[in-house]
Design an enzyme around this catalytic site. Sequence first.
Site, PDB file in Angstrom:
ATOM      1  N   LYS A 178     -10.581   3.179 -15.921  1.00 50.82           N
ATOM      2  CA  LYS A 178     -11.123   1.854 -15.666  1.00 50.82           C
ATOM      3  C   LYS A 178     -11.579   1.169 -16.958  1.00 50.82           C
ATOM      4  O   LYS A 178     -11.560  -0.059 -17.054  1.00 50.82           O
ATOM      5  CB  LYS A 178     -12.280   1.953 -14.674  1.00 50.82           C
ATOM      6  CG  LYS A 178     -11.828   2.270 -13.254  1.00 50.82           C
ATOM      7  CD  LYS A 178     -10.896   1.191 -12.707  1.00 50.82           C
ATOM      8  CE  LYS A 178     -10.593   1.379 -11.241  1.00 50.82           C
ATOM      9  NZ  LYS A 178      -9.722   0.303 -10.690  1.00 50.82           N
ATOM     10  N   ASP A 235       0.860  -1.176   0.000  1.00 46.57           N
ATOM     11  CA  ASP A 235       0.000   0.000   0.000  1.00 46.57           C
ATOM     12  C   ASP A 235       0.899   1.229   0.000  1.00 46.57           C
ATOM     13  O   ASP A 235       2.040   1.170   0.478  1.00 46.57           O
ATOM     14  CB  ASP A 235      -0.904   0.004   1.234  1.00 46.57           C
ATOM     15  CG  ASP A 235      -2.118   0.902   1.075  1.00 46.57           C
ATOM     16  OD1 ASP A 235      -3.209   0.380   0.762  1.00 46.57           O
ATOM     17  OD2 ASP A 235      -1.982   2.135   1.246  1.00 46.57           O
ATOM     18  N   TYR A 288     -11.739   8.944 -14.435  1.00 51.19           N
ATOM     19  CA  TYR A 288     -11.927   7.660 -13.769  1.00 51.19           C
ATOM     20  C   TYR A 288     -12.554   6.651 -14.731  1.00 51.19           C
ATOM     21  O   TYR A 288     -12.091   5.510 -14.844  1.00 51.19           O
ATOM     22  CB  TYR A 288     -12.814   7.846 -12.539  1.00 51.19           C
ATOM     23  CG  TYR A 288     -13.072   6.570 -11.780  1.00 51.19           C
ATOM     24  CD1 TYR A 288     -12.073   5.985 -11.007  1.00 51.19           C
ATOM     25  CD2 TYR A 288     -14.313   5.949 -11.828  1.00 51.19           C
ATOM     26  CE1 TYR A 288     -12.296   4.814 -10.305  1.00 51.19           C
ATOM     27  CE2 TYR A 288     -14.554   4.772 -11.123  1.00 51.19           C
ATOM     28  CZ  TYR A 288     -13.541   4.214 -10.369  1.00 51.19           C
ATOM     29  OH  TYR A 288     -13.776   3.046  -9.675  1.00 51.19           O
TER      30      TYR A 288
END
Length: 256
Positions: A164, A38, A160
């Site tokens: 995607k 992360d 976005y």
Amino acid sequence: MTTRHADKNAFITGAGSGIGRETALRLASEGARVLVTDVNLASADATVALIEAAGGVALSAQVDVRDRAQIAAAVQKAKDAWGSLHLLVNNAGVVTTHSFADLTEDAWDFVVDINLKGQWLVAQEVTKLIAESGGGAVVNLSTVEALVVVTSGTTAQPHYNASKGGVPMLTKALAVELAEKNIRVNCVAPGPIATDFFDLEGVTSPEAFEFMKTRLLVPRIGMPADVASAVSWLLSDEASFVDGIQLPVDGGWLTR
């Protein structure tokens, strides 16, 4: 603990929270050793602590998926500890609330570099070791917004949507190229999931559900565990004849 992923080693990005954390917990509970990565190391460490408390095996590494050197260092950490990698989950992702009219180049680059370029960079580095380890499987995280624009207001997030939308085609291309290395590549497209990725309070509010139930066939909001289950199956030998697909986990959102 089950043995679905016994003797397998997994690399997961964005595993400090949400779907990534739930997937890490799921794979560890099924026997995998998990490298939890992360951008926020404290969050990754917290996931590792949860896995170890449940009897699993995990390590953490700080990884910004835009940084090839950090990715390579994390791969080396897994190799030094376990000697191999078999599974990859490309989960890290971001969004900013910009409409087309106010979208900036910085916001575009930030979102596209993490959501799409980041998956390519991570896959390129991690699958080298997966290939050396005899093969395995990759799951990329997409979204229903790879296929439809979802907005309850007047604007979308074009950067976005575009980032995607590239994931299913990246998945197919990697599936073709990596087949000869005995590596399967698929992706999962979540629908509305109760995490803080967007706005947990907003997603789970009665008002939001009134909007969502006009699209959902399953009358509830999805949970991270729903996505983790699908990811685990696609990574497993049970899905050994499944390659290059996008699997919606959306409560039927795309059906209507």
